[in-house]
Design a protein around this motif. Structure first.
Motif, PDB file in Angstrom:
ATOM      1  N   LEU A 184       6.225   9.537 -21.668  1.00  0.00           N
ATOM      2  CA  LEU A 184       7.073  10.549 -21.036  1.00  0.00           C
ATOM      3  C   LEU A 184       8.034  11.055 -22.090  1.00  0.00           C
ATOM      4  O   LEU A 184       8.759  10.268 -22.709  1.00  0.00           O
ATOM      5  N   LYS A 185       8.038  12.371 -22.284  1.00  0.00           N
ATOM      6  CA  LYS A 185       8.930  12.896 -23.324  1.00  0.00           C
ATOM      7  C   LYS A 185       9.592  14.191 -22.907  1.00  0.00           C
ATOM      8  O   LYS A 185       9.097  14.916 -22.051  1.00  0.00           O
ATOM      9  N   ASP A 186      10.709  14.449 -23.531  1.00  0.00           N
ATOM     10  CA  ASP A 186      11.433  15.694 -23.346  1.00  0.00           C
ATOM     11  C   ASP A 186      10.512  16.852 -23.702  1.00  0.00           C
ATOM     12  O   ASP A 186       9.695  16.757 -24.614  1.00  0.00           O
ATOM     13  N   GLU A 187      10.675  17.952 -22.984  1.00  0.00           N
ATOM     14  CA  GLU A 187       9.837  19.113 -23.284  1.00  0.00           C
ATOM     15  C   GLU A 187      10.336  19.871 -24.515  1.00  0.00           C
ATOM     16  O   GLU A 187       9.631  20.700 -25.080  1.00  0.00           O
ATOM     17  N   LYS A 188      11.565  19.562 -24.921  1.00  0.00           N
ATOM     18  CA  LYS A 188      12.131  20.279 -26.073  1.00  0.00           C
ATOM     19  C   LYS A 188      11.594  19.736 -27.385  1.00  0.00           C
ATOM     20  O   LYS A 188      11.206  18.574 -27.481  1.00  0.00           O
ATOM     21  N   GLY A 245      10.402   7.989 -23.201  1.00  0.00           N
ATOM     22  CA  GLY A 245      11.219   8.297 -24.367  1.00  0.00           C
ATOM     23  C   GLY A 245      12.714   8.242 -24.105  1.00  0.00           C
ATOM     24  O   GLY A 245      13.516   8.459 -25.020  1.00  0.00           O
ATOM     25  N   ALA A 246      13.110   7.967 -22.859  1.00  0.00           N
ATOM     26  CA  ALA A 246      14.538   7.824 -22.520  1.00  0.00           C
ATOM     27  C   ALA A 246      14.619   6.949 -21.275  1.00  0.00           C
ATOM     28  O   ALA A 246      13.763   7.042 -20.395  1.00  0.00           O
ATOM     29  N   ASP A 247      15.658   6.117 -21.185  1.00  0.00           N
ATOM     30  CA  ASP A 247      15.800   5.224 -20.035  1.00  0.00           C
ATOM     31  C   ASP A 247      15.890   5.999 -18.724  1.00  0.00           C
ATOM     32  O   ASP A 247      15.437   5.538 -17.682  1.00  0.00           O
ATOM     33  N   ARG A 248      16.491   7.170 -18.782  1.00  0.00           N
ATOM     34  CA  ARG A 248      16.613   7.933 -17.543  1.00  0.00           C
ATOM     35  C   ARG A 248      15.221   8.308 -17.020  1.00  0.00           C
ATOM     36  O   ARG A 248      14.980   8.279 -15.807  1.00  0.00           O
ATOM     37  N   LEU A 249      14.319   8.647 -17.940  1.00  0.00           N
ATOM     38  CA  LEU A 249      12.940   8.940 -17.533  1.00  0.00           C
ATOM     39  C   LEU A 249      12.274   7.678 -16.977  1.00  0.00           C
ATOM     40  O   LEU A 249      11.514   7.731 -16.011  1.00  0.00           O
ATOM     41  N   GLN A 269       3.239  -1.345 -16.427  1.00  0.00           N
ATOM     42  CA  GLN A 269       4.369  -1.823 -17.231  1.00  0.00           C
ATOM     43  C   GLN A 269       5.101  -0.622 -17.848  1.00  0.00           C
ATOM     44  O   GLN A 269       4.478   0.379 -18.191  1.00  0.00           O
ATOM     45  N   ILE A 270       6.398  -0.759 -17.980  1.00  0.00           N
ATOM     46  CA  ILE A 270       7.194   0.379 -18.474  1.00  0.00           C
ATOM     47  C   ILE A 270       8.212  -0.066 -19.534  1.00  0.00           C
ATOM     48  O   ILE A 270       8.894  -1.077 -19.362  1.00  0.00           O
ATOM     49  N   VAL A 271       8.264   0.713 -20.626  1.00  0.00           N
ATOM     50  CA  VAL A 271       9.295   0.516 -21.649  1.00  0.00           C
ATOM     51  C   VAL A 271      10.117   1.796 -21.760  1.00  0.00           C
ATOM     52  O   VAL A 271       9.550   2.890 -21.825  1.00  0.00           O
ATOM     53  N   GLY A 272      11.438   1.660 -21.771  1.00  0.00           N
ATOM     54  CA  GLY A 272      12.312   2.819 -21.928  1.00  0.00           C
ATOM     55  C   GLY A 272      12.829   2.955 -23.354  1.00  0.00           C
ATOM     56  O   GLY A 272      12.313   2.327 -24.290  1.00  0.00           O
ATOM     57  N   PHE A 273      13.862   3.765 -23.502  1.00  0.00           N
ATOM     58  CA  PHE A 273      14.452   3.996 -24.829  1.00  0.00           C
ATOM     59  C   PHE A 273      15.934   4.298 -24.653  1.00  0.00           C
ATOM     60  O   PHE A 273      16.307   5.068 -23.765  1.00  0.00           O
ATOM     61  N   ASP A 274      16.768   3.721 -25.458  1.00  0.00           N
ATOM     62  CA  ASP A 274      18.228   3.963 -25.531  1.00  0.00           C
ATOM     63  C   ASP A 274      19.060   2.727 -25.185  1.00  0.00           C
ATOM     64  O   ASP A 274      20.130   2.537 -25.743  1.00  0.00           O
ATOM     65  N   ILE A 286      15.002  -3.088 -17.106  1.00  0.00           N
ATOM     66  CA  ILE A 286      14.055  -2.282 -17.886  1.00  0.00           C
ATOM     67  C   ILE A 286      13.960  -2.744 -19.338  1.00  0.00           C
ATOM     68  O   ILE A 286      14.969  -2.769 -20.063  1.00  0.00           O
ATOM     69  N   THR A 287      12.741  -3.109 -19.735  1.00  0.00           N
ATOM     70  CA  THR A 287      12.465  -3.350 -21.147  1.00  0.00           C
ATOM     71  C   THR A 287      12.701  -2.046 -21.893  1.00  0.00           C
ATOM     72  O   THR A 287      12.241  -0.986 -21.460  1.00  0.00           O
ATOM     73  N   THR A 288      13.421  -2.110 -23.005  1.00  0.00           N
ATOM     74  CA  THR A 288      13.780  -0.844 -23.647  1.00  0.00           C
ATOM     75  C   THR A 288      13.930  -1.006 -25.159  1.00  0.00           C
ATOM     76  O   THR A 288      14.040  -2.131 -25.661  1.00  0.00           O
ATOM     77  N   ILE A 289      13.909   0.123 -25.845  1.00  0.00           N
ATOM     78  CA  ILE A 289      14.209   0.142 -27.270  1.00  0.00           C
ATOM     79  C   ILE A 289      15.697   0.448 -27.404  1.00  0.00           C
ATOM     80  O   ILE A 289      16.149   1.518 -26.999  1.00  0.00           O
ATOM     81  N   ALA A 290      16.426  -0.510 -27.960  1.00  0.00           N
ATOM     82  CA  ALA A 290      17.869  -0.325 -28.062  1.00  0.00           C
ATOM     83  C   ALA A 290      18.220   0.470 -29.306  1.00  0.00           C
ATOM     84  O   ALA A 290      17.749   0.171 -30.403  1.00  0.00           O
ATOM     85  N   GLN A 291      19.031   1.488 -29.112  1.00  0.00           N
ATOM     86  CA  GLN A 291      19.653   2.170 -30.242  1.00  0.00           C
ATOM     87  C   GLN A 291      21.032   1.538 -30.430  1.00  0.00           C
ATOM     88  O   GLN A 291      21.702   1.204 -29.463  1.00  0.00           O
TER      89      GLN A 291
END
Lengths: 332, 332
Positions: A184-188, A245-249, A269-274, A286-291
């Protein structure tokens, strides 16, 4: 015998703040007549020469830095703004925040407005349109964060290892047994999301899984829009993993899939980001990639201070902060 | 024959923006020598008298409004800032945002900084310490939102019907069968939360349920702190319902109670406050008291514009926007 009288002396004599003296001498706005009289009396008594100093004032630092960001309601940017501010406040520098709302026209207005306010420097998270970078005067200290401008610009840039983040997330899903992985990614077309996509593709390649363009789902970073996208595709495409590509997604997707009857992580299974604060407190967490948001924020603040104090720093550097995976309940 | 030459004419002649002309004439910061030359040539050619105008400039509007808020990472304030900005942008007014971080000292700095930047007006959400209101010059247009200053101040104020919200939330829980109802509230003495508490107490009274002070759980609006508070009390106090004074507190509580094995809403029902976007997308979705954030934001913007254009509006008004309950999965 010429002791130099400073604005501070005038302030002390008049019993008001330096800031008030400055306002009286510069424009007289927002001061009562009583205060004006006090200041003017002190100026006369001390034989302070406001005209000479006033000229000096104009090139003097304002101890303020501007921050333009694209979406104030996005937790990632909110947290980033907060850590930039913490560090600037330590140095008695004020941060003026402007929200471009992902709109290049509004962004342009804010750049002009902050220049008019004589900020000492600008920290900039672009709405994604490089043209506005042309508005920056050459002698203005600028630090760009998160969304990278095109490579030919000599500009300081700070971000995370986004490609590596996309790789780590996808690898984790593959090693957990997923083979049909949505992204899942931003359209921009902004750089962080594209680099996360490159990481996703690189991981698929390393594990000999074909990349299928229809597995890239584009959506604004918006809960309602991602819900609609998931509803549209969930029974058309078969998937057992999602890299959001973002936790909100990720949150929008988990909620929507749960309501459809899918078990997270048993079915998908789902991995987020942020690693926004809610990622840890969601059901399931949520499993996530931490910035390292705080480190990015503090580095931006330190860098802009350095640039303000020493404008000729030569060739501009880029800084990329490491990311790491935090394993939680949304993956097995 | 004296046609009045404006800065706009100079800008046109020089082929630069009005804002650039203003910068050249005022302080010469952030302009290249080439641009300075262009502007100065145009000034000479048109016989424009910058000194006269420059003096005028000082009392001229800057088309900027300041907003000071206590916590940029709180979704409620983020959304509020966004709607204020939308409305101001429609009127070509820029919004400069400052985050006081709930700290009255930082707040004081930002008030001074925004005055120094000659903002036309200020929208203010207090960190909770009325003293800083004394810093506002009498002729500065000010609108206060959310946290009410003491009654003797003649100041425009906009908020929600917070007491009614607390009442509606508690009534809903009671009518759903709850008798032992916790209230989670901010530890600070700011008006919205206190009014919500008054509403909670009024509902208990109307249904003949005794108010027990130990059922008021105080916590920062912070996920981790509310988790710790819940862990500490969940097996000491018996409760079947929770009125959380903010959705963030509701989320922290639901997550913590779920991990402890409680079923939401079967064992414990929960109502939040604010209707932040995540409330609808949480698992379970959260019954909440919705504040009309957009209406509050737009009204604040309209009011500050009115005050800027017409400073003598006499006795200041207060505006309270209705709240309403949105029934979701966290209650039966």
């Amino acid at each position: 015998m010429s002791v130099k009288i400073s604005m501070k002396d005038v302030a002390k004599e008049a019993g008001v703040s330096v800031s008030t003296v400055s306002r009286v001498l510069n424009n007289g706005k927002y001061v009562t007549d009583e205060t004006k009289n006090k200041v003017n009396t002190a100026v006369k008594k001390l034989n302070y020469r406001p005209n000479v100093i006033a000229r000096g004032l104009r090139t003097q630092k304002t101890n303020s830095v501007g921050l333009i960001l694209p979406d104030i309601t996005n937790e990632f940017f909110g947290k980033l703004a907060k850590s930039i501010e913490e560090k600037l406040n330590e140095h008695n520098i004020n941060l003026l925040l402007c929200n471009s709302n992902e709109n290049p026209k509004i962004e342009k207005n804010y750049i002009e407005a902050l220049l008019d306010k004589s900020v000492d420097g600008l920290i900039f998270i672009s709405s994604g349109f490089d043209e506005n970078l042309d508005l920056f005067p050459e002698d203005l200290p600028v630090v760009v964060i998160d969304r990278r401008p095109s490579a030919d610009r000599n500009i300081y840039f700070i971000s995370s290892e986004n490609k590596k983040g996309g790789y780590l997330a996808t690898k984790h899903l593959i090693e957990n047994g997923c083979r049909d992985i949505l992204m899942l990614k931003d359209e921009k077309l902004v750089s962080p999301m594209n680099e996360r996509l490159l990481g996703y593709q690189a991981a698929l390649r390393d594990y000999n899984i074909d990349f299928r363009p229809e597995y890239i789902i584009k959506s604004k970073i918006d809960l309602k829009e991602i819900k609609e996208k998931i509803l549209k595709i969930h029974n058309k495409i078969k998937f057992d993993g999602i890299f959001a590509g973002a936790d909100r997604l990720a949150i929008g997707a988990i909620r929507t899939l749960s309501k459809l009857g899918y078990q997270i992580p048993a079915d998908i299974q789902i991995v987020g980001f942020d690693n926004i604060p809610f990622a840890k407190y969601y059901n399931p967490s949520i499993t996530t990639i931490a910035q390292q948001i705080d480190k990015i924020g503090h580095k931006s603040a330190e860098l802009i201070i350095e640039l303000i104090n020493n404008k000729n720093m030569g060739q501009a550097d880029s800084f990329y902060f490491p990311v790491y995976l935090i394993k939680r309940e949304s993956t097995t």
